[in-house]
Design an enzyme around this catalytic site. Structure first.
Site, mmCIF file in Angstrom:
data_model
loop_
_atom_site.group_PDB
_atom_site.id
_atom_site.type_symbol
_atom_site.label_atom_id
_atom_site.label_comp_id
_atom_site.label_asym_id
_atom_site.label_seq_id
_atom_site.Cartn_x
_atom_site.Cartn_y
_atom_site.Cartn_z
ATOM 1 N N GLY A 7 -0.123 -1.835 6.385
ATOM 2 C CA GLY A 7 -0.155 -3.038 7.208
ATOM 3 C C GLY A 7 -1.584 -3.490 7.471
ATOM 4 O O GLY A 7 -2.498 -3.150 6.714
ATOM 5 N N THR A 36 0.847 -1.202 0.000
ATOM 6 C CA THR A 36 0.000 0.000 0.000
ATOM 7 C C THR A 36 0.876 1.243 0.000
ATOM 8 O O THR A 36 1.855 1.303 0.732
ATOM 9 C CB THR A 36 -0.870 0.007 1.280
ATOM 10 O OG1 THR A 36 -1.806 -1.049 1.176
ATOM 11 C CG2 THR A 36 -1.584 1.327 1.469
ATOM 12 N N ARG A 94 -14.942 -6.277 2.241
ATOM 13 C CA ARG A 94 -14.026 -5.786 3.283
ATOM 14 C C ARG A 94 -13.341 -4.474 2.848
ATOM 15 O O ARG A 94 -12.862 -4.334 1.742
ATOM 16 C CB ARG A 94 -12.980 -6.859 3.573
ATOM 17 C CG ARG A 94 -12.005 -6.516 4.696
ATOM 18 C CD ARG A 94 -10.724 -5.900 4.176
ATOM 19 N NE ARG A 94 -9.746 -5.674 5.226
ATOM 20 C CZ ARG A 94 -8.634 -4.974 5.046
ATOM 21 N NH1 ARG A 94 -8.357 -4.442 3.875
ATOM 22 N NH2 ARG A 94 -7.797 -4.791 6.030
ATOM 23 N N GLY A 108 -4.943 -3.427 8.253
ATOM 24 C CA GLY A 108 -5.846 -2.295 8.385
ATOM 25 C C GLY A 108 -6.725 -2.345 9.620
ATOM 26 O O GLY A 108 -7.022 -1.309 10.218
HETATM 27 C C1 SD4 Z 1 -5.431 -2.704 4.288
HETATM 28 N N1 SD4 Z 1 -3.609 -1.349 5.064
HETATM 29 O O1 SD4 Z 1 -6.298 -2.768 3.434
HETATM 30 C C2 SD4 Z 1 -4.095 -2.070 3.934
HETATM 31 C C3 SD4 Z 1 -3.191 -3.151 3.459
HETATM 32 C C4 SD4 Z 1 -1.769 -2.769 3.257
HETATM 33 O O2 SD4 Z 1 0.156 -3.149 2.162
HETATM 34 O O3 SD4 Z 1 -1.239 -1.833 3.812
HETATM 35 N N2 SD4 Z 1 -1.074 -3.476 2.435
HETATM 36 O O4 SD4 Z 1 -5.563 -3.176 5.412
#
Ligand code: SD4
Length: 323
Positions: free
Chosen positions: A237, A185, A213, A239
């Site tokens: 990370g 992300t 989700r 979420g």
């Molecule tokens: C989430 N924070 O959808 C995002 C996922 C993420 O690298 O950061 N992926 O939870």
């Protein structure tokens, strides 16, 4: 005299005022006006192509909001990045659904969640911010709004992502543990030559997530928050953990109380550790930038890095970590 002119003219005198919340802002702005190292762009992970793009725009005098949008669009367009934009991994039912948000120095915000078929959700989020009375549009409505505003409908599921999803379907092991390997992300913060801050965050979320989700990335205060008088923060990370702690908002408020970006990120991660007995099983990471141009970063598990554009150079920087 305008407030900004007043701030400039008071020089360092303001910085020595007692640190009440309102004078803290003056102190930050004073030292900012004396800084030489802006503009700055910082982003989660080693997305140096994105920080370079945004940073070079900032160096040409382009404002933080335009730069941050263009910066994260680099990763939205990157088909090799399987957790952002086009090429993102699908949910368990094969839908690629995207989440994104953006904030302007004025504190305006726009967001889209569960958006299908649109390659650049951050630009739709910006349109929501600028052309509707709302902050967030979801699903069908967000898609309708995007199409009405001239965004092209595309197939976001690449052959590669489809192949991987089909492999996953064979065992359907759904344990949304995020680790170093499947993070991507992008959350980005830019501070322009005038000292104004803008931020954006964009993702396809957890691979093979449940249909419907939505994670932290498009949630103002969770995946992204900024206050132009204080600074900003972005998250990546798991979420769910970031949402439950309203991590980015927490970091900005801690900076408002006088913590450095580094201290504020560390406090936010430690709060998540306290809230989640299973903290060994997932990753979270924050990057923060304050009005003085100081950057901080902290993650739960070793392995997170952030990209930084400063003094017209881009670099990848290893974050400090909890375990
Ligand atoms: C989430 N924070 O959808 C995002 C996922 C993420 O690298 O950061 N992926 O939870």
């Amino acid at each position: 005299m305008k407030r900004r002119d007043f701030i400039k003219n008071t020089g360092m005198a303001g910085a020595s005022l007692a640190a009440t919340p309102s004078t803290l802002n003056f102190a930050s702005l004073n030292s900012f006006s004396m800084m030489k190292n802006t503009p700055i762009c910082v982003a989660t992970w080693n997305f140096q192509n994105a920080t370079k793009k945004a940073g070079e725009m900032l160096s040409r005098g382009i404002n933080a909001l335009d730069a941050v949008e263009e910066g994260v669009r680099v990763e939205e367009a990157n088909l090799k990045n399987t957790t952002v934009g086009n090429g993102g991994a699908p949910d368990r039912d094969g839908h690629v659904t995207l989440d994104a948000c953006i904030m302007s120095p004025e504190g305006n915000a726009g967001s889209v969640v569960y958006l299908k078929h649109i390659a650049h959700p951050v630009s739709v989020a910006r349109k929501v911010m600028e052309e509707t009375p709302h902050v967030m549009l979801a699903g069908e409505g967000a898609l309708q709004f995007a199409l009405e505003n001239g965004f092209e409908k595309v197939n976001l599921l690449t052959e590669e992502s489809e192949k991987e999803w089909k492999k996953w379907l064979q065992h359907k092991n759904y344990k949304p543990i995020i680790n170093i390997e499947n993070h991507d992300t992008i959350g980005m913060l830019c501070i322009d030559e005038k000292g104004d801050i803008a931020g954006a965050c964009t993702t396809s979320g957890l691979s093979y997530k449940m249909n419907g989700r939505v994670g932290d990335s498009p949630i103002i205060g969770a995946g992204l928050f900024l206050d132009n008088e204080i600074g900003g923060a972005v998250a990546t990370g798991m979420g769910e953990a970031v949402m439950k702690s309203v991590g980015s908002f927490l970091i900005v408020e801690l900076m408002r109380q006088g913590k450095s970006p580094q201290e504020a990120c560390e406090t936010a991660v430690k709060r998540i550790v306290k809230q989640n007995p299973n903290y060994q099983d997932f990753q979270v990471a924050f990057v923060a930038l304050n009005k003085n141009g100081e950057v901080g970063s902290y993650c739960l598990h070793q392995g997170f890095s952030y990209a930084l554009y400063q003094n017209r150079e881009t670099s990848n920087n290893l974050s400090k970590f909890y375990i």
